[in-house]
Design an enzyme around this catalytic site. Structure first.
Site, mmCIF file in Angstrom:
data_model
loop_
_atom_site.group_PDB
_atom_site.id
_atom_site.type_symbol
_atom_site.label_atom_id
_atom_site.label_comp_id
_atom_site.label_asym_id
_atom_site.label_seq_id
_atom_site.Cartn_x
_atom_site.Cartn_y
_atom_site.Cartn_z
ATOM 1 N N LYS A 1 36.409 38.523 34.300
ATOM 2 C CA LYS A 1 36.908 38.722 35.664
ATOM 3 C C LYS A 1 35.672 38.980 36.498
ATOM 4 O O LYS A 1 35.001 40.004 36.331
ATOM 5 C CB LYS A 1 37.866 39.922 35.691
ATOM 6 C CG LYS A 1 38.220 40.434 37.054
ATOM 7 C CD LYS A 1 39.442 41.326 36.925
ATOM 8 C CE LYS A 1 39.498 42.470 37.911
ATOM 9 N NZ LYS A 1 39.258 42.143 39.287
ATOM 10 N N ASP B 1 39.194 38.497 46.609
ATOM 11 C CA ASP B 1 40.254 37.694 47.228
ATOM 12 C C ASP B 1 39.753 36.976 48.485
ATOM 13 O O ASP B 1 40.180 35.864 48.783
ATOM 14 C CB ASP B 1 41.447 38.582 47.597
ATOM 15 C CG ASP B 1 41.785 39.570 46.495
ATOM 16 O OD1 ASP B 1 41.224 39.451 45.385
ATOM 17 O OD2 ASP B 1 42.592 40.481 46.741
ATOM 18 N N GLU B 2 38.843 37.642 49.211
ATOM 19 C CA GLU B 2 38.329 37.070 50.462
ATOM 20 C C GLU B 2 37.374 35.907 50.198
ATOM 21 O O GLU B 2 36.992 35.192 51.114
ATOM 22 C CB GLU B 2 37.661 38.151 51.328
ATOM 23 C CG GLU B 2 36.577 38.985 50.663
ATOM 24 C CD GLU B 2 37.126 40.156 49.861
ATOM 25 O OE1 GLU B 2 38.046 39.947 49.062
ATOM 26 O OE2 GLU B 2 36.608 41.276 50.013
ATOM 27 N N THR C 1 34.011 39.782 39.659
ATOM 28 C CA THR C 1 34.128 40.354 41.002
ATOM 29 C C THR C 1 32.731 40.530 41.564
ATOM 30 O O THR C 1 32.141 41.613 41.508
ATOM 31 C CB THR C 1 34.894 41.691 40.986
ATOM 32 O OG1 THR C 1 36.157 41.499 40.344
ATOM 33 C CG2 THR C 1 35.153 42.195 42.404
ATOM 34 N N SER D 1 43.730 42.554 44.369
ATOM 35 C CA SER D 1 44.596 43.604 44.924
ATOM 36 C C SER D 1 45.477 43.094 46.058
ATOM 37 O O SER D 1 46.647 43.452 46.169
ATOM 38 C CB SER D 1 43.731 44.746 45.452
ATOM 39 O OG SER D 1 42.945 44.278 46.548
ATOM 40 N N GLY E 1 37.360 37.563 41.425
ATOM 41 C CA GLY E 1 37.816 38.928 41.694
ATOM 42 C C GLY E 1 37.772 39.339 43.150
ATOM 43 O O GLY E 1 38.309 40.378 43.506
ATOM 44 N N SER F 1 40.911 48.683 38.966
ATOM 45 C CA SER F 1 40.519 49.516 40.107
ATOM 46 C C SER F 1 41.725 49.757 41.019
ATOM 47 O O SER F 1 41.956 50.874 41.490
ATOM 48 C CB SER F 1 39.435 48.812 40.931
ATOM 49 O OG SER F 1 38.477 48.216 40.108
ATOM 50 N N THR F 2 42.476 48.687 41.267
ATOM 51 C CA THR F 2 43.617 48.758 42.177
ATOM 52 C C THR F 2 44.686 49.730 41.674
ATOM 53 O O THR F 2 45.402 50.338 42.469
ATOM 54 C CB THR F 2 44.226 47.339 42.320
ATOM 55 O OG1 THR F 2 43.178 46.453 42.704
ATOM 56 C CG2 THR F 2 45.331 47.286 43.340
ATOM 57 N N TYR G 1 35.379 42.719 32.332
ATOM 58 C CA TYR G 1 35.564 43.045 33.750
ATOM 59 C C TYR G 1 34.189 43.360 34.345
ATOM 60 O O TYR G 1 33.643 44.438 34.123
ATOM 61 C CB TYR G 1 36.522 44.229 33.882
ATOM 62 C CG TYR G 1 36.845 44.666 35.297
ATOM 63 C CD1 TYR G 1 36.426 43.949 36.414
ATOM 64 C CD2 TYR G 1 37.606 45.803 35.523
ATOM 65 C CE1 TYR G 1 36.736 44.355 37.697
ATOM 66 C CE2 TYR G 1 37.929 46.220 36.814
ATOM 67 C CZ TYR G 1 37.484 45.491 37.891
ATOM 68 O OH TYR G 1 37.780 45.898 39.170
HETATM 69 O O1 SI3 Z 1 42.312 46.127 39.996
HETATM 70 C C1 SI3 Z 1 41.216 45.594 39.972
HETATM 71 O O2 SI3 Z 1 40.413 45.844 39.097
HETATM 72 C C2 SI3 Z 1 40.897 44.684 41.073
HETATM 73 O O3 SI3 Z 1 41.728 44.367 41.836
HETATM 74 C C3 SI3 Z 1 39.587 44.194 41.288
HETATM 75 C C4 SI3 Z 1 39.551 43.192 42.424
HETATM 76 O O4 SI3 Z 1 38.351 42.513 42.263
HETATM 77 C C5 SI3 Z 1 39.632 43.881 43.771
HETATM 78 N N1 SI3 Z 1 38.513 44.793 43.867
HETATM 79 C C6 SI3 Z 1 38.679 46.064 44.190
HETATM 80 C C7 SI3 Z 1 37.466 46.918 44.063
HETATM 81 O O5 SI3 Z 1 39.704 46.533 44.595
HETATM 82 C C8 SI3 Z 1 39.702 42.862 44.889
HETATM 83 O O6 SI3 Z 1 40.967 42.279 44.831
HETATM 84 C C9 SI3 Z 1 39.481 43.493 46.267
HETATM 85 O O7 SI3 Z 1 40.324 44.610 46.446
HETATM 86 C C10 SI3 Z 1 39.737 42.518 47.390
HETATM 87 O O8 SI3 Z 1 39.012 41.344 47.194
HETATM 88 C C11 SI3 Z 1 39.380 43.137 48.739
HETATM 89 O O9 SI3 Z 1 37.985 43.318 48.847
#
Ligand code: SI3
Length: 288
Positions: A161, A187-188, A163, A204, A185, A44-45, A133
């Site tokens: 993964k 980060d918070e 999320t 991300s 997945g 997604s990122t 995923y």
């Molecule tokens: O690239 C990816 O598939 C991800 O980074 C997925 C990841 O779970 C991120 N989700 C999205 C939708 O960007 C998280 O890192 C997310 O950005 C972060 O926890 C902030 O909410």
């Protein structure tokens, strides 16, 4: 040791074409400065779901070349066009990727047999490992523990993964599949996921907050929960501010402040406004 993977951003120019120099700089920053264990490419990122096949392949190729074995790589090849997913799986395997990942097919309400057929079809032509995923809040696809068990019958599927904020499901998964890899997945929510025994995280915000995420992991490893809470809380001050200002644009502006040519997001994503840019710079000064 638990693994920290950055979900790789893509640097685009103003017209939405891949900025190869910028992409290479983002990769280098993650290896040299963030010192992450690996990169999740094409997620997604990376704005992957806005891209054509040729652009996806170019990103996979650049990531493979630039990392040159320095860190692990996972290639997200999933697509609602199953032919494309199969083609990308073969492409990255030929490049030398050892692990692929695929988002659950989305938009149409696929039944579980269709989801299972999707994974088995992608894997039929390659010898790589697969990380499912699962990101129900974007795909609308939630899998049960029993359905994961059925997918895991394909031995090439090594993990997921995860999320999602469903910690009951996460605990049930950890208990039922002690030998499968589970990567957090969100980060918070890294700390609660670590407390339930995930094998690592993919995210991300690690593009700009890898050291703090690593500190959270290390504190949990030492069973120092006060320290882990402190680190997660500092991370969440940053993540909260990033989310409020626009996720990918803000991370890209922060990287630019670090001297990395992270470029723009691709339309239909908006270019950042003047106010957003100023706020992102303030976030960089005060919270990174
Ligand atoms: O690239 C990816 O598939 C991800 O980074 C997925 C990841 O779970 C991120 N989700 C999205 C939708 O960007 C998280 O890192 C997310 O950005 C972060 O926890 C902030 O909410």
């Amino acid at each position: 040791m638990k693994k920290l993977y950055t979900a790789l951003l893509t640097s685009f120019d103003k017209e939405g074409y891949i900025n190869e120099k910028g992409l290479r700089e983002i990769i280098r920053f993650n290896i040299d400065v963030n010192q992450v264990d690996g990169l999740y490419v094409g997620g997604s990122t990376g704005e992957n779901f806005l891209l054509d096949t040729a652009s996806k392949k170019l990103i996979f190729k650049i990531a493979f070349e630039e990392t040159n074995g320095a860190v692990d790589l996972i290639a997200q090849v999933g697509s609602n066009d199953l032919h494309e997913a199969v083609e990308l799986a073969k492409y990255v395997t030929d490049l030398g990727y050892k692990t692929i990942s695929a988002v659950t097919p989305y938009y149409y309400k696929f039944d579980f047999e269709e989801v299972k057929n999707y994974y088995n079809t992608i894997l039929a032509g390659v010898e790589t490992d697969m990380i499912i995923y699962s990101i129900p809040f974007l795909t609308g696809v939630s899998l049960s523990v029993d359905q994961f068990a059925e997918l895991f019958e394909n031995e090439k599927i090594k993990g997921v993964k995860f999320t999602a904020a469903d910690f009951y499901l996460l605990e049930r998964m950890r208990t039922r599949f002690p030998d499968k890899l589970i990567y957090a997945g969100f980060d918070e929510m890294l700390l609660p996921a670590l407390s339930l025994g995930v094998d690592g995280a993919i995210g991300s915000t690690f593009n700009v907050n890898a050291k703090r995420a690593r500190a959270t992991m290390e504190a949990v490893e030492k069973r120092d929960l006060d320290q882990a809470f402190l680190e997660q809380s500092k991370s969440n001050d940053l993540i909260e501010a990033i989310l409020a200002n626009g996720l990918y644009n803000t991370i890209k502006i922060i990287l630019q402040e670090e001297g990395v040519d992270a470029g723009y997001c691709k339309e239909p994503m908006k270019k950042p406004s003047v106010e957003q840019i100023e706020r992102a710079k303030e976030i960089y000064r005060t919270l990174v």
